[in-house]
Design an enzyme around this catalytic site. Structure first.
Site, PDB file in Angstrom:
ATOM      1  N   ASP A  63       0.923  -1.190  -0.133  1.00  0.00           N
ATOM      2  CA  ASP A  63       0.060   0.122   0.010  1.00  0.00           C
ATOM      3  C   ASP A  63       0.951   1.088   0.013  1.00  0.00           C
ATOM      4  O   ASP A  63       1.818   1.168   0.986  1.00  0.00           O
ATOM      5  CB  ASP A  63      -0.977  -0.023   1.170  1.00  0.00           C
TER       6      ASP A  63
ATOM      7  N   ASP B  52       1.463   5.155  -5.359  1.00  0.00           N
ATOM      8  CA  ASP B  52       0.967   6.371  -5.271  1.00  0.00           C
ATOM      9  C   ASP B  52       1.788   7.482  -5.739  1.00  0.00           C
ATOM     10  O   ASP B  52       2.576   8.160  -5.130  1.00  0.00           O
ATOM     11  CB  ASP B  52       0.718   6.641  -3.907  1.00  0.00           C
TER      12      ASP B  52
ATOM     13  N   HIS C 253      -9.696   4.603  -0.421  1.00  0.00           N
ATOM     14  CA  HIS C 253      -8.634   4.721   1.051  1.00  0.00           C
ATOM     15  C   HIS C 253      -9.637   5.699   2.021  1.00  0.00           C
ATOM     16  O   HIS C 253     -10.382   6.408   1.716  1.00  0.00           O
ATOM     17  CB  HIS C 253      -7.376   5.427   0.379  1.00  0.00           C
TER      18      HIS C 253
ATOM     19  N   GLY D  10     -11.502   3.896   4.258  1.00  0.00           N
ATOM     20  CA  GLY D  10     -12.551   3.291   4.084  1.00  0.00           C
ATOM     21  C   GLY D  10     -13.266   3.528   5.642  1.00  0.00           C
ATOM     22  O   GLY D  10     -14.647   3.346   5.935  1.00  0.00           O
TER      23      GLY D  10
ATOM     24  N   ASN E 278     -10.406   0.413   1.513  1.00  0.00           N
ATOM     25  CA  ASN E 278      -9.417   0.148   2.586  1.00  0.00           C
ATOM     26  C   ASN E 278      -9.585   0.594   3.994  1.00  0.00           C
ATOM     27  O   ASN E 278     -10.220   1.616   4.173  1.00  0.00           O
ATOM     28  CB  ASN E 278      -8.049   0.966   2.155  1.00  0.00           C
TER      29      ASN E 278
END
Length: 279
Positions: A82, A104, A202, A204, A225
């Protein structure tokens, strides 16, 4: 063996109207509890190693632990990097046996984000590994502000990078402590109208449960997530275990008492994005 790639678990989710939780791991105790929860729910799960986890434990060690859990599990388990911020982060994860990497580049200019994500997706696919990218910046509670995803940019990003999943910024925030703020559903629908790639949320834990469930079933969001909810469960259980007997110093005995509460929190996270048929 039930080791799976991200693409392998998200394709059925997209088809059948549910989402798969990406559960944020910080150590052996929580990742073991997450797999136990997935087995109890008979559902797939994504074990995620983010920057704070990697700062504490080297990627090769994390990869070995997660792969061991996956290989003996009775349900599909994804071993996922991640927030990899560099090519080297993603290359090291692939070498360590991760089956999925998230690059990312969301804070970079659009052209740079697309070019770097596309290169990492190509590298990952050549190794039989899935790739998640991010377009639009998801901010942090008490930190950097979010920049919402532009649907036209999202369509171009998905088309030109070849990612297997796309994280978007639609009102979600990392490390959100409360579930009071909902997601921008109009923006979500505008994005899914021009893309076909599975979408990822993301942050979550901060999404209201009813909205989380509705979007899992009724949109192309296939991955939520979840981290903050699980950290709270672990911290509360650890605090209670320590305070129950201040004279106890056996860390194995203490940490053992975190398993059931974290497993219960992980089961709740799985159920919150399940289809009606699995709830």
């Amino acid at each position: 063996m039930t080791l799976a790639t991200l693409s392998e678990v998200l394709r059925p989710a997209l088809r059948d109207g549910y989402a798969v939780p990406g559960l944020v791991c910080l150590g052996w105790e929580d990742m073991r509890a997450y797999v136990a929860a997935a087995e109890a729910e008979r559902a797939p799960v994504i074990l995620q190693a983010g920057p704070s986890c990697r700062a504490h434990t080297p990627l090769p060690v994390l990869g070995a632990m997660m792969r061991h859990l996956a290989e003996v599990a009775s349900v599909p388990v994804v071993v996922h990097l991640d927030h990899g911020y560099t090519v080297e982060d993603c290359r090291e994860a692939i070498a360590a046996g991760f089956t999925s990497v998230m690059f990312d580049g969301s804070k970079k200019p659009l052209e740079e984000n697309i070019a770097e994500t596309a290169a990492i997706a190509e590298m990952a696919h050549a190794a039989g590994v899935s790739c998640e990218g991010e377009i639009g910046f998801v901010g942090y509670h008490g930190g950097a502000a979010s920049a919402g995803t532009d649907p036209e940019e999202a369509a171009r990003f998905a088309r030109e990078t070849g990612v297997d999943a796309m994280a978007i910024s639609v009102g979600n925030t990392h490390l959100q402590l409360e579930k009071s703020a909902g997601l921008d559903e109009a923006r979500i629908h505008a994005i899914e109208a021009v893309t076909t790639v599975p979408l990822v949320i993301h942050g979550g834990s901060g999404v209201p449960l009813a909205q989380r469930r509705a979007l899992a079933q009724g949109s192309t969001i296939c991955k939520f997530n979840i981290g903050t909810d699980l950290r709270f469960a672990f911290g509360d259980a650890l605090r209670k275990a320590v305070m129950a007997d201040p004279d106890r110093y056996d860390r194995v005995a203490i940490l053992k008492e975190t398993h059931d509460p974290v497993m219960a929190a992980a089961r709740a996270a799985i159920r919150s994005v399940a289809s009606d048929g699995r709830a």
